[in-house]
Design a protein around this motif. Structure first.
Motif, PDB file in Angstrom:
ATOM      1  N   ASN A 116     132.085 -15.781  39.512  1.00 41.19           N
ATOM      2  CA  ASN A 116     133.127 -16.000  40.442  1.00 41.19           C
ATOM      3  C   ASN A 116     134.358 -16.046  40.983  1.00 41.19           C
ATOM      4  O   ASN A 116     135.290 -15.996  39.865  1.00 41.19           O
ATOM      5  N   ASN A 117     134.531 -15.871  42.126  1.00 44.13           N
ATOM      6  CA  ASN A 117     136.525 -15.830  42.143  1.00 44.13           C
ATOM      7  C   ASN A 117     136.519 -14.259  41.125  1.00 44.13           C
ATOM      8  O   ASN A 117     137.957 -14.821  40.531  1.00 44.13           O
ATOM      9  N   PHE A 118     136.213 -13.632  40.933  1.00 38.37           N
ATOM     10  CA  PHE A 118     136.672 -13.019  39.971  1.00 38.37           C
ATOM     11  C   PHE A 118     136.636 -12.796  38.506  1.00 38.37           C
ATOM     12  O   PHE A 118     136.916 -11.632  38.279  1.00 38.37           O
TER      13      PHE A 118
ATOM     14  N   CYS B  36     125.166 -19.345  32.627  1.00 38.41           N
ATOM     15  CA  CYS B  36     126.413 -20.142  32.639  1.00 38.41           C
ATOM     16  C   CYS B  36     126.235 -21.242  34.069  1.00 38.41           C
ATOM     17  O   CYS B  36     126.418 -21.625  34.711  1.00 38.41           O
ATOM     18  N   SER B  37     124.774 -20.050  34.800  1.00 35.11           N
ATOM     19  CA  SER B  37     124.814 -20.847  36.413  1.00 35.11           C
ATOM     20  C   SER B  37     124.378 -21.664  36.345  1.00 35.11           C
ATOM     21  O   SER B  37     123.380 -22.518  35.517  1.00 35.11           O
ATOM     22  N   PRO B  38     124.731 -22.861  37.331  1.00 31.16           N
ATOM     23  CA  PRO B  38     124.468 -24.167  38.067  1.00 31.16           C
ATOM     24  C   PRO B  38     122.731 -24.084  38.468  1.00 31.16           C
ATOM     25  O   PRO B  38     122.501 -24.793  38.574  1.00 31.16           O
TER      26      PRO B  38
ATOM     27  N   THR C  44     116.723 -21.614  39.947  1.00 34.91           N
ATOM     28  CA  THR C  44     116.736 -19.787  39.996  1.00 34.91           C
ATOM     29  C   THR C  44     117.779 -18.914  40.455  1.00 34.91           C
ATOM     30  O   THR C  44     118.278 -19.379  41.047  1.00 34.91           O
ATOM     31  N   SER C  45     118.072 -18.043  39.314  1.00 36.75           N
ATOM     32  CA  SER C  45     119.143 -17.245  39.043  1.00 36.75           C
ATOM     33  C   SER C  45     119.089 -16.055  38.781  1.00 36.75           C
ATOM     34  O   SER C  45     118.814 -15.959  37.819  1.00 36.75           O
ATOM     35  N   TYR C  46     120.199 -15.973  39.188  1.00 38.60           N
ATOM     36  CA  TYR C  46     120.389 -13.235  38.545  1.00 38.60           C
ATOM     37  C   TYR C  46     120.722 -13.542  37.185  1.00 38.60           C
ATOM     38  O   TYR C  46     119.788 -13.036  36.680  1.00 38.60           O
ATOM     39  N   SER C  47     121.616 -14.249  36.972  1.00 40.25           N
ATOM     40  CA  SER C  47     121.988 -13.823  35.840  1.00 40.25           C
ATOM     41  C   SER C  47     120.921 -14.715  34.773  1.00 40.25           C
ATOM     42  O   SER C  47     121.014 -14.776  33.747  1.00 40.25           O
ATOM     43  N   ARG C  48     119.838 -15.779  35.161  1.00 40.54           N
ATOM     44  CA  ARG C  48     119.356 -16.133  34.276  1.00 40.54           C
ATOM     45  C   ARG C  48     118.361 -15.429  33.842  1.00 40.54           C
ATOM     46  O   ARG C  48     117.684 -14.854  33.124  1.00 40.54           O
TER      47      ARG C  48
HETATM   48  C1  LIG Z   1     132.297 -20.596  43.391  1.00 34.11           C
HETATM   49  C2  LIG Z   1     131.378 -19.295  43.808  1.00 34.11           C
HETATM   50  C3  LIG Z   1     132.160 -18.200  43.347  1.00 34.11           C
HETATM   51  C4  LIG Z   1     131.910 -16.662  43.880  1.00 34.11           C
HETATM   52  N1  LIG Z   1     132.632 -16.132  43.747  1.00 34.11           N
HETATM   53  C5  LIG Z   1     132.406 -14.359  43.716  1.00 34.11           C
HETATM   54  C6  LIG Z   1     133.001 -13.500  43.559  1.00 34.11           C
HETATM   55  O1  LIG Z   1     134.035 -13.483  43.240  1.00 34.11           O
HETATM   56  N2  LIG Z   1     132.649 -11.687  43.782  1.00 34.11           N
HETATM   57  C7  LIG Z   1     131.356 -12.061  43.548  1.00 34.11           C
HETATM   58  O2  LIG Z   1     130.738 -11.063  44.306  1.00 34.11           O
HETATM   59  N3  LIG Z   1     130.582 -12.963  44.415  1.00 34.11           N
HETATM   60  C8  LIG Z   1     130.990 -14.424  44.429  1.00 34.11           C
HETATM   61  N4  LIG Z   1     129.397 -14.988  44.079  1.00 34.11           N
HETATM   62  C9  LIG Z   1     128.412 -15.189  44.242  1.00 34.11           C
HETATM   63  C10 LIG Z   1     127.635 -15.057  42.997  1.00 34.11           C
HETATM   64  O3  LIG Z   1     128.107 -14.272  42.443  1.00 34.11           O
HETATM   65  C11 LIG Z   1     126.198 -15.053  42.757  1.00 34.11           C
HETATM   66  O4  LIG Z   1     125.537 -15.542  44.178  1.00 34.11           O
HETATM   67  C12 LIG Z   1     125.441 -14.577  41.403  1.00 34.11           C
HETATM   68  O5  LIG Z   1     123.873 -14.014  42.249  1.00 34.11           O
HETATM   69  C13 LIG Z   1     125.283 -15.665  41.514  1.00 34.11           C
HETATM   70  O6  LIG Z   1     124.960 -16.358  39.805  1.00 34.11           O
HETATM   71  P1  LIG Z   1     123.441 -16.267  39.526  1.00 34.11           P
HETATM   72  O7  LIG Z   1     122.853 -15.686  40.719  1.00 34.11           O
HETATM   73  O8  LIG Z   1     122.955 -16.108  38.049  1.00 34.11           O
HETATM   74  O9  LIG Z   1     123.888 -17.879  40.534  1.00 34.11           O
HETATM   75  C14 LIG Z   1     129.986 -17.054  43.913  1.00 34.11           C
HETATM   76  C15 LIG Z   1     129.869 -17.773  43.608  1.00 34.11           C
HETATM   77  C16 LIG Z   1     129.807 -19.018  44.083  1.00 34.11           C
HETATM   78  C17 LIG Z   1     129.182 -19.756  44.104  1.00 34.11           C
END
Ligand SMILES: Cc1cc2nc3c(=O)[nH]c(=O)nc-3n(C[C@H](O)[C@H](O)[C@H](O)COP(=O)(O)O)c2cc1C
Length: 202
Positions: free
Chosen positions: A95-97, A8-10, A13-17
């Motif tokens: 994202n946003n909780f 789901c990450s855009p 290089t993503s941690y969830s990916r």
């Molecule tokens: C729009 C947006 C909202 C986010 N909301 C939260 C949040 O509510 N809580 C949190 O801990 N991190 C939040 N983050 C940070 C992401 O969870 C964090 O960067 C995570 O590593 C993203 O996943 P990814 O690495 O797979 O892309 C948010 C990031 C973005 C871009």
């Protein structure tokens, strides 16, 4: 075994990916020959449900004609993809909780009245899908469990409730928390610890 692997990450290089890919690797090592189907919601989002879809769900007659005129076609494809999977691996940011909108758009397509759940006379929702394991890898910038938690978690209870609503209850969450605070080597260590807790019996 068929595995549906959703990200789901855009971010590429993503941690969830990285976490979901490592979970799939673990699954394959325990189930050699597993077939993987990819659904990359971060890079190819499914559209939001539209007016035709909402209308098609409003009455039994509308639903029948909706099926006939294709309003529920995308939903049907995604449900069939889900039904063919013996297990799911989902990689998602917080994202946003809660879940990102890309994952919510997919959920809106696969949670369908009369197809994946049925309302009981007293308003309860009865899941119509067979249960199967779902392994969910979460990346969050901050912390939402444990002593360092400074924010609410509407992600894990929401996924448990909505997937439970369609009959899918065997969920395992691995949460890589603090991506905004920990350095890459700390995150790699943390990911290894999480992966060792994964129970991949299907
Ligand atoms: C729009 C947006 C909202 C986010 N909301 C939260 C949040 O509510 N809580 C949190 O801990 N991190 C939040 N983050 C940070 C992401 O969870 C964090 O960067 C995570 O590593 C993203 O996943 P990814 O690495 O797979 O892309 C948010 C990031 C973005 C871009």
């Amino acid at each position: 075994m068929n595995v549906l692997h959703i990200d789901c990450s855009p971010r590429t290089t993503s941690y969830s990916r990285q976490l979901s890919a490592a979970m799939v690797t673990r699954l394959i090592s325990n189930h050699p020959g597993a077939q993987i189907t990819r659904r990359d919601l971060g890079h190819e989002p499914v559209p939001h449900t539209d007016s035709d879809y909402a209308t098609a769900l409003s009455t039994a007659d509308a639903l029948a004609s909706g099926l006939a005129n294709g309003a529920t076609q995308r939903s049907e494809q995604l449900i069939q993809e889900l039904e063919s999977a013996h297990a799911l691996v989902i990689g998602t940011p917080m994202n946003n909780f809660t879940v990102p909108s890309t994952l919510k758009a997919w959920i809106d397509q696969i949670v369908r009245v009369g197809r994946t759940f049925a309302p009981s006379p007293n308003g309860e929702k009865i899941g119509l899908l067979q249960d199967r394991p779902v392994y969910i890898g979460i990346a969050s910038g901050g912390f939402f469990t444990g002593e360092k938690a400074k924010q609410p978690d509407f992600l894990t209870p929401y996924l448990a409730a909505i997937l439970g609503c369609v009959g899918i209850k065997k969920l395992q969450f691995l949460a890589l928390q603090g991506t905004a605070f920990l350095d890459p080597s700390q995150l790699a260590t943390q990911q290894g610890i999480l992966l060792d807790t994964l129970r991949t019996g299907v």
